[in-house]
Design a protein around this motif. Structure first.
Motif, PDB file in Angstrom:
ATOM      1  N   ALA A  54       9.556  81.028  30.586  1.00 59.02           N
ATOM      2  CA  ALA A  54      10.877  81.586  30.281  1.00 59.02           C
ATOM      3  C   ALA A  54      11.962  80.563  30.621  1.00 59.02           C
ATOM      4  CB  ALA A  54      11.107  82.868  31.064  1.00 59.02           C
ATOM      5  N   GLU A 102      19.683  84.790  28.013  1.00 64.41           N
ATOM      6  CA  GLU A 102      18.252  84.862  28.319  1.00 64.41           C
ATOM      7  C   GLU A 102      17.976  84.934  29.814  1.00 64.41           C
ATOM      8  OE1 GLU A 102      15.737  82.327  25.811  1.00 64.41           O
ATOM      9  OE2 GLU A 102      17.543  81.814  24.654  1.00 64.41           O
ATOM     10  N   ARG A 104      16.442  86.326  33.017  1.00 63.24           N
ATOM     11  CA  ARG A 104      15.259  87.119  33.379  1.00 63.24           C
ATOM     12  C   ARG A 104      15.438  87.786  34.731  1.00 63.24           C
ATOM     13  NH1 ARG A 104      11.313  86.106  29.635  1.00 63.24           N
ATOM     14  NH2 ARG A 104      10.576  88.136  30.405  1.00 63.24           N
ATOM     15  N   GLY A 123      12.902  93.101  30.014  1.00 64.87           N
ATOM     16  CA  GLY A 123      12.433  91.885  30.670  1.00 64.87           C
ATOM     17  C   GLY A 123      13.349  91.344  31.741  1.00 64.87           C
TER      18      GLY A 123
END
Length: 567
Positions: A54, A102, A104, A123
């Motif tokens: 990730a 993005e 996480r 997520g």
């Protein structure tokens, strides 16, 4: 030269073993060593939380608490990047910011948990800092030591959102090398010392607080003092309690401080200087007179594409000259030709604003590192200049110029003067005007605590000038007095006087204390606050009545311009 570049991780590691005061918060003090130890523990936790493969991004949705700088330091040690999440965003917009970058892992606190209710964040692992579960999780990482060996200057460290007049905010990228260099540059420029205390009252999700306040403190080994959220009434008490010597400001923070009741001991404070933008010459002088503190107005594109430094001999009203390495020009965006130098009257009035004001462009190498997953925004910033050099003032050199989106003019000596955002340019009767210049004039009005100037569409063509004025406590708006004030201003051009004047108790601002111009423009003269106006052909202001609004709307409709009022 690349081997000489520092990382923020190295600066964090250097504070390990330093037991001097490092962080002040609400009367409690942590040593530099404790802060570095806390960062090391969080970096180790982060390494375990981030899924393999990730993007190493975490979101931080916090007020200015000690957790914020410790997670910045942790991200640097872990080679990760922090996305500062704006707590004034709501619902799908807030979710969009977290998912677009993005993240996480999301670091937040109980006060902000309600903002996450009902949001779909697949997520994303949420950690709540002021809970027993968080303390227990961190406890297992006690004893971790800061390791900077894996960090590189090119590692992403910040993804901070920059606002615009339209569209979703863009996440500008800042690397460890750029942030460390920016901090050291301010240390050198202002002589920051290890015994200084940097007071951070601007929100840390914004680039100003991190780049201009936290980074130089880290580079110099100075103390950082935090305020959860900016408070004009609590400012001096904090400054005295923590011994602050330096602070940064943006937007209308200085005006709010000046609007607090004056006290005989206002000058009894440890501050040496303030550094920021948008205070204005009038307010900066008033601040120094009242508090005995010099304000230094600076300019640095949030994205790192251009910078201006104040140098000895900078004229009043100017910001300074281009920073070393920058090749700055003031360019007409339509023709891409360099604008002629500013011409001033003996009293300092700008005589050729329509010709001399243009967009500030960096034609040389720059530090812009792009926006996260936004190639269209990258292209808008990095646009070609003129396809070829021609006579008559053509700017030389080809593509890849950095367009700042800010309006400036330059005098014959090369000094640069800020004239507002490109979005804040007005065109009245075919004459180009800069909202910031009109604001600087209206700010002299004795009864004004804050002023905002912006365009509203003209029913026929171009724009009309509208001003929103927040009055000082205990005064009411006198249209005759305001009209007389305008007549007394020698530098108020014939097109500059506001057609509409909106009176508010408090200026609407964003979370970073910048005027909420988008909202003001959108509401225009159709708002709940009282609005005064000068009808065409009349000299005096009178209250805008419902019948006046109906008449104006009929004129817009008749000329097919009603939809412009909705933008």
């Amino acid at each position: 030269m690349g081997s000489m570049r520092r990382t923020v991780a190295e600066l964090v590691r250097e504070r390990w073993g330093d037991h001097r005061p490092g962080l002040w918060f609400e009367g409690r003090v942590l040593s530099h060593h404790r802060v570095a130890a806390g960062a090391a523990a969080r970096a180790a936790l982060l390494a375990d939380l981030l899924p393999p493969g990730a993007e190493p991004h975490l979101g931080v949705l916090l007020d200015n608490t000690p957790e914020f700088p410790m997670w910045l330091s942790a991200a640097a040690l872990a080679g990760a990047a922090v996305a500062g999440i704006n707590p004034t965003r709501r619902g799908p917009e807030l979710a969009r910011d977290i998912l677009h970058t993005e993240c996480r892992v999301l670091i937040t606190e109980r006060a902000h948990l309600r903002l996450l209710d009902g949001l779909e964040l697949p997520g994303v692992r949420v950690l709540v800092t002021d809970t027993d579960a968080y303390a227990d999780l961190l406890a297992s990482y006690d004893g971790a030591k800061p390791d900077a060996s894996g960090a590189t200057p090119d590692d992403r460290l910040l993804l901070y959102f920059t606002s615009g007049s339209t569209g979703a905010p863009k996440a500008a990228i800042c690397s460890q090398g750029r942030l460390a260099a920016a901090g050291q540059s301010l240390v050198d420029q202002f002589g920051v010392r290890p015994d200084d205390t940097h007071y951070i009252c601007m929100p840390m999700f914004h680039g100003n607080a991190v780049i201009a306040d936290w980074a130089p403190a880290l580079a110099a080994g100075a103390t950082v003092a935090l305020r959860r959220r900016f408070s004009a009434s609590g400012f001096l008490a904090d400054v005295r309690a923590c011994g602050a010597t330096y602070f940064t400001y943006v937007g209308r923070a200085v005006q709010y401080l000046l609007a607090t009741p004056a006290r005989p001991d206002d000058r009894d404070n440890p501050l040496r200087m303030g550094f920021g933008t948008e205070a204005g010459a009038v307010d900066a002088a008033a601040f120094e007179e009242r508090f005995g503190v010099r304000l230094v107005e600076g300019y640095g594109s949030s994205e790192g594409g251009a910078a201006i430094q104040r140098v000895p001999g900078t004229p009043a009203g100017a910001i300074g000259r281009a920073a070393p390495g920058d090749d700055l020009a003031v360019v007409d965006p339509a023709t891409r030709r360099e604008c002629p130098p500013a011409v001033f009257a003996e009293d300092g009035r700008l005589l050729n604003g329509a010709d001399s004001i243009g967009e500030l462009v960096n034609r040389g190498r720059n530090l812009f590192e792009g926006y996260w997953r936004n190639p269209a925004a990258d292209a808008a910033r990095r646009r070609r200049g003129s396809p070829r050099a021609e006579s008559g003032g053509e700017v030389e050199n080809g593509g890849g110029w950095y367009w700042t989106g800010d309006l400036f003019y330059r005098d014959a000596g090369g000094f640069l003067y800020f004239a507002g955002r490109t979005d804040d340019r007005l065109r009245v009767d075919s004459e180009n005007l800069a909202a910031a210049m009109i604001e600087n004039i209206l700010a002299r009005y004795p009864d004004a605590a804050a002023v905002a100037v912006y365009a509203v569409p003209d029913p026929v063509a171009g724009d009309q000038v509208m001003a929103t004025v927040a009055l000082r406590a205990g005064v009411s708006f006198d249209p005759l007095d305001f009209g007389a004030f305008l007549l007394d201003q020698p530098d108020l051009g014939t097109k500059m006087a506001p057609r509409f004047v909106r009176i508010v108790e408090r200026m609407p601002v964003t979370a970073t204390n910048k005027i909420h111009r988008v909202g003001l423009r959108r509401e225009g003269f159709r708002c709940a606050d009282p609005v005064w106006w000068r009808p065409p052909g009349e000299c005096a202001y009178r209250r805008l009545a419902e019948a006046d609004v109906d008449g104006l709307m009929a004129e817009y409709r008749a000329r097919g311009r009603e939809e412009l009022l909705m933008r």
